[in-house]
Scaffold this active site. Structure first.
Site, PDB file in Angstrom:
ATOM      1  N   GLU B  49       1.132  -1.268   0.441  1.00 22.18           N
ATOM      2  CA  GLU B  49       0.099  -0.080  -0.554  1.00 22.18           C
ATOM      3  C   GLU B  49       0.813   1.213   0.100  1.00 22.18           C
ATOM      4  OE1 GLU B  49      -3.094  -0.257  -0.646  1.00 22.18           O
ATOM      5  OE2 GLU B  49      -4.172   1.257   0.047  1.00 22.18           O
ATOM      6  N   ASP B  60      -4.312  10.797   7.677  1.00 19.95           N
ATOM      7  CA  ASP B  60      -3.822  10.793   8.189  1.00 19.95           C
ATOM      8  C   ASP B  60      -3.332  10.957   9.667  1.00 19.95           C
ATOM      9  OD1 ASP B  60      -3.174   8.867   6.239  1.00 19.95           O
ATOM     10  OD2 ASP B  60      -2.835  10.462   4.802  1.00 19.95           O
ATOM     11  N   TYR B 174     -10.958  -1.738   3.027  1.00 17.17           N
ATOM     12  CA  TYR B 174     -10.570  -1.470   3.805  1.00 17.17           C
ATOM     13  C   TYR B 174     -11.060  -1.637   5.472  1.00 17.17           C
ATOM     14  CZ  TYR B 174      -6.190   1.453   5.579  1.00 17.17           C
ATOM     15  OH  TYR B 174      -5.181   1.776   6.684  1.00 17.17           O
TER      16      TYR B 174
END
Lengths: 394, 259
Positions: B49, B60, B174
């Site tokens: 990834e 993030d 995911y």
């Protein structure tokens, strides 16, 4: 979600999947309460009895005779908290309470939105966390002290440009992890749906009042209206009431920083191009790949590389004209209003005032030139005096 | 549509959960980044990834944001990221997934971006700030170029939303391990992951890969026990950049924990 809050091709909800549930919750609450009689009554009585609405309009005698038209200020600087931010924060805090949220968070640049949120936290008994870049903490020291005295926790952000855009990143990050109990009081009409429409809704009272006040006092509408644009909430709050008055010219004033031809400015509409930033598709300052550029302005509240999507649509449609004013010109206007009219404007609002001075030369004596004074300048005295001394102006 | 799902094949071939390390392309610079990715491949990665560095990554955490900044400060641009991907593809045939913010795709042009992905041998793309509501802006174009669109589900996703996400997705789903402050007990973590995985399993046969906050071999094991088809580990590895020896060691620990 009921809609994606789109203004033409602008707006939308470009966020992590993890924020969609809470944004959906906010949208639901907003749609449920915005026209609810009890909500409206509580909002309106807090605005009048706690915040001090309605704010007056003030005709500036010396400016009017020197500039050759009627120069009128809409006095959001007189609102409790020191700026228009209080309107939005009270509205959102009332929503947060109805949603059962236990904590308020907010980003802040100039600190005005942080102060307003901290104030609302104290008023409603909710703990508050304010995310603020270290660069802004330094230049808006007084507002940091105000947030702390209201009991808010100020979290300093070291990342990136250490200013508004980075504090938004950090607030979004915190919210993603804590959305169950936390309400994010977004400070401007940017960000993901539903914030652009929700914040505009709570700010549109500025223009509604000003329109009525002008008609009552002068029996006519302004010829031209100027308001500064960072994210753009005081400008949208002012403009919305006049959008259908086709003869009223609307001017949004962006920060040109050290000059619009340099790379140190914050003029997203004048010099940027459309992109996805902080949840919405709108004009922003970016490089060819789409990396976001750092903005620059002497005014912390305008130091932002993006802008609300409603402004992007208004720019493309031509209904609002967007111009940019440099740090130097804004500081001249700051000193002028202070010395000639006895009002200390926020550095943000000084940009609008400077643009108004330019525009005034093309107006007639009886024309009304309305300027939204979005906030007071007490918070800016440190950097303002430093600048004025360095430039030999005081 | 990707004719054969490379993630599903990898999962079947291994017969156990996949170890999927995540790093940022160009961190700390173009050359070292290639060495780091090679280290991941040599130390047991079953899929990769890879992030495109972005100036404003609110989805993030601080470790990945710092990696983004290192990459950008070294002068990495989108073209460089594609060069790197081509070099990586020459050395391995394991699935390569991208994690990217939408503005980088918009400014390149959606069609051009997915074509470049296809030319570089990329298998899947997850856009960090593109929820289901906006999926139609890219999914048809991604599928036209044979790139699997990947979307996120979490403990917050309703069953109906999981169903809709599953229908839109290809490659894998995911699964965000957990939300909230770090330091949650492993038993709590396992319960949360298991609940999301069990609900998703009702609607899809795609591999369910768990990521976001998997910071140790123990947590990776917890994800496997909860039924993850793959475990994505980012920050724990990125913390060691550019020390390839240390990265190799961390990968070894994770690989053993995942099985």
């Amino acid at each position: 979600m009921k809609s994606l809050g789109q203004y033409g091709k602008y707006g939308g909800c470009y966020v992590s999947e993890l924020l969609v549930p809470v944004l959906t919750e906010v949208e639901e609450a907003f749609l449920k309460y915005k026209d609810d009689e009890e909500f409206k009554k509580e909002f309106s009585s807090l605005l009048s009895e706690f915040a001090g609405r309605q704010t007056p309009i003030t005709e500036l005698k010396k400016f009017s005779s020197e500039w050759g038209c009627k120069v009128v200020l809409k006095r959001e600087d007189l609102l409790h908290g020191g700026s228009h931010k209080t309107n939005n924060v009270i509205g959102q805090a009332l929503l947060a309470i109805r949603m059962g949220k236990k904590e308020l968070i907010a980003e802040t640049g100039a600190g005005q939105h942080g102060v307003a949120t901290a104030m609302a936290g104290a008023l409603f008994g909710l703990p508050v966390k304010i995310f603020m870049g270290t660069k802004d903490i330094e230049r808006q020291f007084l507002n940091v002290q105000r947030m702390k005295i209201f009991g808010a926790e100020v979290i300093s952000i070291e990342a990136g440009s250490k200013s508004l855009k980075d504090s938004i990143n950090e607030a979004l990050r915190y919210w993603t992890a804590n959305s169950k109990n936390t309400y994010y009081v977004f400070g401007t009409i940017a960000g993901p749906h539903p914030f652009p429409s929700l914040v505009a809704h709570f700010q549109q009272i500025i223009g509604e009042e000003a329109r009525e006040q002008c008609l009552k006092k002068y029996n006519k509408l302004p010829h031209t209206i100027c308001a500064c644009v960072g994210g753009g909430s005081n400008a949208i709050g002012t403009f919305r009431a006049f959008l259908n008055d086709k003869d009223v010219k609307l001017v949004g004033v962006e920060p040109a920083g050290e000059g619009i031809e340099t790379n140190k400015h914050g003029a997203a509409l004048c010099k940027g191009k459309p992109g996805a930033l902080h949840g919405s598709y709108s004009y922003c300052l970016q490089d060819k790949d789409g990396q976001i550029n750092e903005a620059h302005s002497i005014s912390a509240g305008l130091d932002y590389p993006g802008v609300g999507p409603e402004h992007s649509q208004l720019k493309d449609s031509g209904r609002v004209k967007y111009v940019a004013v440099t740090d130097d010109d804004a500081m001249d206007a700051f000193l002028l209003l202070t010395r000639k009219e006895g009002i200390i404007p926020a550095l943000e609002s000084s940009h609008a005032l400077s643009a108004a001075k330019e525009i005034a030369s093309s107006l007639n004596k009886e024309d009304i030139l309305l300027v939204t004074l979005s906030g007071r300048g007490d918070k800016d005295l440190g950097p303002a005096i430093k600048y004025l001394e360095q430039h030999g102006k005081i | 549509m990707e004719k054969s799902n490379s993630y599903l094949q990898a999962r079947k071939k291994k017969g156990k959960s996949l170890f999927i390390p995540f790093v940022v392309l160009g961190d700390p610079n173009k050359n070292s980044s290639l060495e780091i990715v090679k280290t991941l491949i040599e130390n047991g990665a079953n899929a990769l990834e890879l992030g495109f560095p972005f100036s404003d990554p609110p989805a993030d955490g601080p470790v990945i944001q710092a990696a983004d900044m290192r990459a950008l400060e070294s002068g990495i641009c989108t073209d460089d990221c594609f060069d790197l991907l081509k070099d990586i593809r020459k050395t391995t045939d394991i699935p390569i997934g991208l994690l990217i913010y939408y503005n980088l795709i918009l400014q390149r042009g959606v069609d051009r971006f997915y074509k470049d992905c296809s030319d570089a041998g990329v298998n899947s793309v997850l856009i960090a700030d593109l929820p289901l509501e906006h999926a139609q802006e890219v999914v048809p174009i991604a599928k036209k170029h044979g790139i699997a669109p990947v979307f996120i589900i979490s403990e917050l996703s309703s069953d109906e939303r999981i169903k809709n996400v599953a229908e839109m997705s290809d490659g894998y789903l995911y699964v965000v391990s957990y939300l909230g402050v770090t330091g949650v007990k492993e038993s709590v973590l396992e319960g949360k992951i298991k609940d999301t995985i069990d609900r998703a399993r009702k609607y899809t046969n795609l591999p369910l890969c768990v990521g976001f906050g998997i910071n140790s071999a123990q947590q990776a094991q917890v994800a496997v026990k909860a039924g993850a088809d793959g475990v994505i580990v980012g920050s724990r590895i990125i913390k060691e950049v550019p020390n390839t020896k240390k990265i190799a060691q961390i990968c070894e620990e994770l690989r053993l924990a995942i099985g």
